[in-house]
Design a protein around this motif. Structure first.
Motif, PDB file in Angstrom:
ATOM      1  N   ASN A 165       0.818  -1.196   0.000  1.00  0.00           N
ATOM      2  CA  ASN A 165       0.000   0.000   0.000  1.00  0.00           C
ATOM      3  C   ASN A 165       0.857   1.254   0.000  1.00  0.00           C
ATOM      4  N   GLY A 216       0.230   5.808  -0.717  1.00  0.00           N
ATOM      5  CA  GLY A 216      -0.789   6.840  -0.794  1.00  0.00           C
ATOM      6  C   GLY A 216      -1.256   7.066  -2.221  1.00  0.00           C
ATOM      7  N   LEU A 217      -1.926   8.157  -2.450  1.00  0.00           N
ATOM      8  CA  LEU A 217      -2.525   8.443  -3.751  1.00  0.00           C
ATOM      9  C   LEU A 217      -1.471   8.552  -4.844  1.00  0.00           C
ATOM     10  N   GLY A 265      -3.742   3.924  -3.892  1.00  0.00           N
ATOM     11  CA  GLY A 265      -4.275   4.765  -2.836  1.00  0.00           C
ATOM     12  C   GLY A 265      -5.730   5.127  -3.019  1.00  0.00           C
ATOM     13  N   GLU A 266      -6.155   6.199  -2.370  1.00  0.00           N
ATOM     14  CA  GLU A 266      -7.531   6.671  -2.425  1.00  0.00           C
ATOM     15  C   GLU A 266      -7.555   8.178  -2.303  1.00  0.00           C
ATOM     16  N   GLU A 315     -11.122   4.916  -5.004  1.00  0.00           N
ATOM     17  CA  GLU A 315      -9.961   4.101  -4.680  1.00  0.00           C
ATOM     18  C   GLU A 315      -9.236   3.651  -5.944  1.00  0.00           C
ATOM     19  N   SER A 326      -0.387  11.921  -2.862  1.00  0.00           N
ATOM     20  CA  SER A 326      -0.526  12.348  -1.473  1.00  0.00           C
ATOM     21  C   SER A 326       0.818  12.893  -1.012  1.00  0.00           C
TER      22      SER A 326
END
Length: 430
Positions: free
Chosen positions: A219, A221-222, A250-251, A283, A306
């Motif tokens: 995972n 971030g964006l 990310g989201e 997402e 992000s």
């Protein structure tokens, strides 16, 4: 549990991959009656007493004539518990590049081994490639188990050797499932077989239905590569400026602070638009249009991220590449590099090492990298790319090298040092 599993097959030629895929389609009732009738007629014409299920998947004429799989073919099937997208990849060594392509997005790979041959050179090659690609889970399908004497002993022997290999390559035991099967007769595919009393584990379909699969193993971030800037300039929307694309990782939500790279400008998400209306959350995998609170000069190839974990734009880096074309890769080659929605000129620097997948080691300073070779190289690009290390995120850590004269793809690349044979296991377990 995810309701979609992306998987691929791999293995040596004649291990029965096409028959296995045909059996999966047949046993999940994912083929039409007229297709079964056509396969039955073709099988009778060949003098067979039972339908040859491999004919369901060997779609190219050359494949049917030679009895092999050449290209990557994507198959879709479903059970009551889960849907599947399967990449059926070739077994011949000269089509290793196609195996790389088919497995590059797989969450699980079914690696077939002929029980009569055991773990062979191509088995080790494919396992090493899957490790380099970061495939999180494997299934070892020991096929044609009905054709050997003492099948229980053969199965244990093959599993022991394969476990030693996968452990060295970094897979934890719980992420590798070994199953004795007969794709021809359907043993342990959809239902347990009475002919394998030494095995008490799940059938192949049971395992595929139940295996936990994360949407994104690593995972971050964006990561939103901008594909298109939308400026309608209509009376209804005179000041509309949206950035369209697909969320790579990310989201995002309205109100989130973001960083636009490579410019390094901060802003805030004002709105998330889609054809079906506004969203309050999106997402990875969703195609959306993002609107920002600030008027910023953003174009195709820029990345909205992000700010907390945004990668540093890079102009020079090391990468692992797999050569996909007959044209060898040489130091000094001037190519195009395509990363996400961004394409830039690139120069290949030194060739650092070539991966020896049989001995799990790297041979230093090769003069060239030929078709199907995997090696580590230095690359310099004309305009910086916004990439994560492939070991952190597969979607934002991969790229293509393209011949500018012909437009052909020469190599697929992974950003970062993911090649070192000694450190593959350490990387995968870190």
């Amino acid at each position: 549990m995810s309701d979609l599993l992306r998987l691929a097959t791999a293995g040596s030629v004649d291990d029965g991959k096409s028959t296995l895929v045909g059996r999966l389609l047949y046993d999940t009732k994912s083929v039409l009656a007229d297709q079964i009738d056509a396969v039955t007629r073709a099988s009778v014409d060949r003098g067979l007493s039972t339908p040859d299920l491999s004919l369901l998947v060997d779609g190219l004429r050359a494949e049917r004539e030679q009895g092999i799989t050449i290209d990557v073919a994507y198959r879709y099937f479903a059970t009551p518990r889960r849907s599947f997208v399967l990449a059926d990849t070739p077994g011949h060594v000269q089509y290793t590049r196609n195996t790389v392509s088919g497995a590059s997005t797989a969450q699980l790979v079914i690696l077939l081994v002929d029980a009569r041959k055991g773990v062979i050179e191509q088995t080790r090659r494919h396992a090493a490639v899957m490790a380099l690609l970061g495939v999180p889970r494997l299934v070892l399908a020991v096929n044609k188990i009905d054709l050997v004497d003492n099948p229980g002993e053969v199965f244990i022997q093959i599993c022991t050797e394969f476990t030693a290999l996968t452990t060295q390559l970094g897979w934890a035991p719980e992420n590798v499932q070994e199953i004795p099967v007969s794709a021809l007769h359907g043993d342990n595919i959809a239902s347990p077989s009475d002919r394998t009393p030494y095995y008490s584990g799940p059938t192949l379909i049971e395992h595929l239905e139940s295996v936990p699969v994360d949407a994104e193993p690593h995972n971050v971030g964006l990561r939103f590569p901008v594909q298109y800037v939308i400026r309608p300039r209509t009376a209804e929307h005179p000041d509309y400026r949206g950035y369209a694309g697909q969320i790579a990782a990310g989201e995002v939500r309205p109100g989130d602070e973001v960083l636009v790279l490579p410019a390094g400008i901060r802003s805030t998400i004002a709105k998330i638009d889609t054809m079906d209306g506004e969203l309050d959350h999106a997402e990875a995998g969703r195609s959306v249009t993002l609107l920002l609170t600030d008027d910023i000069d953003i174009s195709r190839g820029d990345v909205i991220t992000s700010p907390g974990d945004a990668p540093e734009p890079i102009s020079e880096f090391e990468a692992t590449v797999c050569v996909l074309a007959d044209k060898a890769l040489r130091p000094g080659a001037r190519l195009l590099l395509k990363h996400g929605t961004h394409t830039t000129q690139a120069i290949v620097g030194s060739l650092i090492e070539r991966f020896n997948e049989q001995e799990l080691r790297a041979d230093p300073a090769p003069e060239t990298l030929a078709l199907n070779d995997i090696g580590r190289v230095q690359i310099r690009v004309a305009s910086p790319i916004v990439a994560d290390d492939y070991a952190i995120n597969r979607h934002t850590g991969s790229f293509l090298l393209i011949d500018p004269a012909s437009g052909n793809t020469l190599a697929a690349g992974l950003v970062g040092d993911v090649l070192s044979a000694v450190e593959i296991g350490e990387r995968r377990n870190s």
